[in-house]
Every structure is written in structure tokens, then in C-alpha cells.
Design an enzyme around this catalytic site. Sequence first.
Site, mmCIF file in Angstrom:
data_model
loop_
_atom_site.group_PDB
_atom_site.id
_atom_site.type_symbol
_atom_site.label_atom_id
_atom_site.label_comp_id
_atom_site.label_asym_id
_atom_site.label_seq_id
_atom_site.Cartn_x
_atom_site.Cartn_y
_atom_site.Cartn_z
ATOM 1 N N GLU A 220 30.699 155.423 43.752
ATOM 2 C CA GLU A 220 30.055 154.231 44.321
ATOM 3 C C GLU A 220 30.417 154.208 45.800
ATOM 4 O O GLU A 220 31.511 153.796 46.179
ATOM 5 C CB GLU A 220 30.535 152.965 43.606
ATOM 6 C CG GLU A 220 30.169 152.910 42.130
ATOM 7 C CD GLU A 220 28.662 152.868 41.896
ATOM 8 O OE1 GLU A 220 27.915 152.575 42.850
ATOM 9 O OE2 GLU A 220 28.237 153.130 40.764
ATOM 10 N N CYS A 254 30.013 147.059 50.664
ATOM 11 C CA CYS A 254 29.275 148.324 50.685
ATOM 12 C C CYS A 254 27.767 148.106 50.674
ATOM 13 O O CYS A 254 27.015 148.983 51.101
ATOM 14 C CB CYS A 254 29.695 149.212 49.519
ATOM 15 S SG CYS A 254 29.424 148.472 47.897
#
Length: 474
Positions: A220, A254
Amino acid sequence: MNMASNPANVSPLTALLQHQRLSYLANPNPDYGTRHGQLTRLKAAVLKYQVPLVTALSQDYGHRSQDDSLISDIMPVINNINYSLKNLKKWLKPSARHAGILLAPARVTVHYQPLGVVGIIVPWNFPVMLSIGPLVTAIAAGNRAMLKLSEFTPATNKVITQLLAEVFETSHVAVVEGEADVAAQFSALPFDHLLFTGSTTVGRHVMRAAANNLTPVTLELGGKSPVIIAPDMQLEVAVERMIYGKCLNAGQICVAPDYVLCPKAKVADFIAAYQAKFKAMYGAINHNKDYGSIINARQFDRLMAVLEDAKAKGASVISATDETIDSANRKLATQLITHTSEDMLLMQEEIFGPLLPIIGYDSLDEAIEYINQRARPLALYVMSFDEPSQQKILMQTHSGGVCINETVFHVAADDAPFGGIGPSGMGHYHGKEGFLTFSHAKTVLSRGRFNTGKFVHPPYGTFIQRMLMKIFLR
């Protein structure tokens, strides 16, 4: 576990992994009741420790909004547990598959078996959600887990460790702390699966280390997630829909909007609309408890260096507020940046903070081309109520996920996969897809007393074999 009892040539991390693997082998497929009980106790512990967790998060950051922590760290974990508890029994059932005429009579099923021991490498930006969140899915799938927590969140780590110790023995869930050297050792362990959340640069090192053991990985990562403001979109509405995603955790996310693609003629109006909305939401940020700090001096200095590099190379910078930057408390309002160029650090790497480049475009095709010429992002945000424009962007771009007229909230969808593509990551771990990630899908073919398989045995060329060839080779 007594580390002193291990041979001198076995590292503590290796010994811990061996300890967990032995525990797994003693009970390689925990039943529904066991998993349900573990998740229920984990939920109770998270609720019990929510205040200490929020306090510790703010301590690690210097200041972090209580509501930001509850909304983005605690609440997603509770929702994830509730969702898993609701669906676990259904996930555990073997799925029946079609055997087909060629294999008849036979029964084909797919069984979802725990992988074994899962490694989870946790970043500093959401240390509760990104540690306990994937742990929930790993436990639902019946695994043991080792968590490497970030060295930048020591106060939060202490609470997480205490919380997990109340629910699990270290043979089931263990916490590891340490600097980059420990993280490197951790990623080199022969886990049955390794989940890493962090930067693309570090993700490459993690994948390289895992490859030595043929350990499957879920990465991720991040990247530069764009916002496209389509020509039809009213700017005040566009700003209202995207500003929270940029300001939550001071942009240290993110999936935060990394840059904005805006019609050229509307760039100045976009800046004015953003400033007005930012001031309405936060006012003066330097003494506002709703707006968080940059986590540490290292990250603050990095952001300031990126900002100064952009200025030195010709960028124009307008702050969302009139305040001076509070470097002592690491408070930084959104810095709106125009006249960018590709040689600026700002445009080369993920920003991960409250800097927002605004790039003008002449046509929607030009905006789409700009995105497609760059690495595929973790998220793409479309601001438009025009359905043809929405569909055009969806069909002609690649990204891990998309929000239309919203930002970041797609991560909170429990019943949908979350993950990147290419440089922004690989694999998923939310929802059912997360359960499948941490499970081995084992195909089981079962025959009864009547065996049709013998009809294809040598010697070849029998009448039945010729008939089978005619039937199935057409």
C-alpha cells in the site's frame, strides 16, 4: 517467550517468527467461534483504549486533533471489526464451483485456509488504523501476525502494545519496534504474507527483500493523487468537496490530493475559494486544536525544503491563511502553488503534507493526458456533475481508486477493496478482498466410487477417448 532459550545464531525476530509458526501449526485452522471471539475481544480493547490512543497520537505529533484521530484512526478500526464479525461466517464457507462435463461426476469446492504468519509493517501517519486495521483482516482469516510499528510514534506504540497484550499472547500477535535496520530485518523474514504501507521508494526495498523468500506481498504505497476539476464544476463546490481530504492530518495521508488540475481561466478563482473555505473551517491555525501539526522536525524540514526549492525555480506560493508559519509547533496551512515545472521536487515526488500545486489546463483531454503520462496514482478525484465527463475520466485513466465529487472517503468503504496499481501499490486488504488476501484459496476436487478418470488413461486411441476428443476439441 524467553529469547534467551534460543540458539545464539538465531536472531530474536527469527525466533519470534518460529514461535508463532509453531503456534500456528498446533492449530492451523481456527474455527469460527475462535476467530469471532478474538475479534470481539479486540473491539472491546480498542474501545477501552480509545482515549489513551488519541492522547498518545497527539503526543507523538506535537498536536493532533482529537476528532481527526477518532475519525481517521479509531472509527475505521471499529467499523472494520463490525463488518468482519457480520460477514465472517459467510467468508469461511467453502465456495462450490462448477466441475464441468469433462470432470463429471465430481465435486469441486474452494476452501479458504489461513496462510500462517503474516507480517505487517506500519507507517507513522495513521498508526492505529494501519496496524490494527490489517490485523483485523489477518485474524479473521485465521492467521498469526507480527507488527513492525513505526519508530516515529513511540507513545502510540506503547498503547497499541498494551492493548494487544490484553487480547493476544505473543504466539498469536506480537509487536516489534526499532529503527530502519529492524524494519529491514523484519521485511527479510520468511513470512507467509507481508503487508507494507509506506512510500514507493521503501516499498521497492521491501519487495526485494521479500522476493528472496518468495514471500507474497501487499504493498500500500502512495504517489501523486490528482484532483481534476472539470469545466462544468462550480469552484466553491469543488473546494468544499476536496479540502477536507487535503487538510485531514495536515495532508499527511497517502490518498490526500497531491495536485489539482483546474481550467486555466479559473485558477485564481480556485485559490480564492480555497482560502475562503480554509479560513471558515480553521480560522487561525496556529492556536486551533482542530488543525494538526506535522509529525516531527524531519518531515517539517523536508516540506519546507520542497517549498523553497519550488520558489527558487519560479513557483508562486500563496498561503491559505495570512499567518506566519509556526515552525516551533510545526503548524503549516495549505500552501497553494502555481507556475510549477517538472524540475521541482514538488512535482517529482509525493508531497505528503499541506502543499498543493495547481496546474491549469485548456481541455479535459489535456488534463487526462497529463495524468496518463505519469505514474499511476493511488487515488484519483473527479470534481464534476457532468456524467459524460465523469465516464471519460474513469475509462481513460488508471488509479488505485476513484472518488467522484469527494476525496479520501473511499478508503472507509468496508465492503470494497482498497489498493494501488503499479508504483502506487499492489494487492488489497479491505473487505472480503482482504480476507482473501490473507487466505489460501485451495481447490478441492472430490470423486465418489465411480471413476471416469480411467477413461483417459493409456493405452491411448480407444473409442471413448476419440469421442471425448471430438466433443471437447471444437
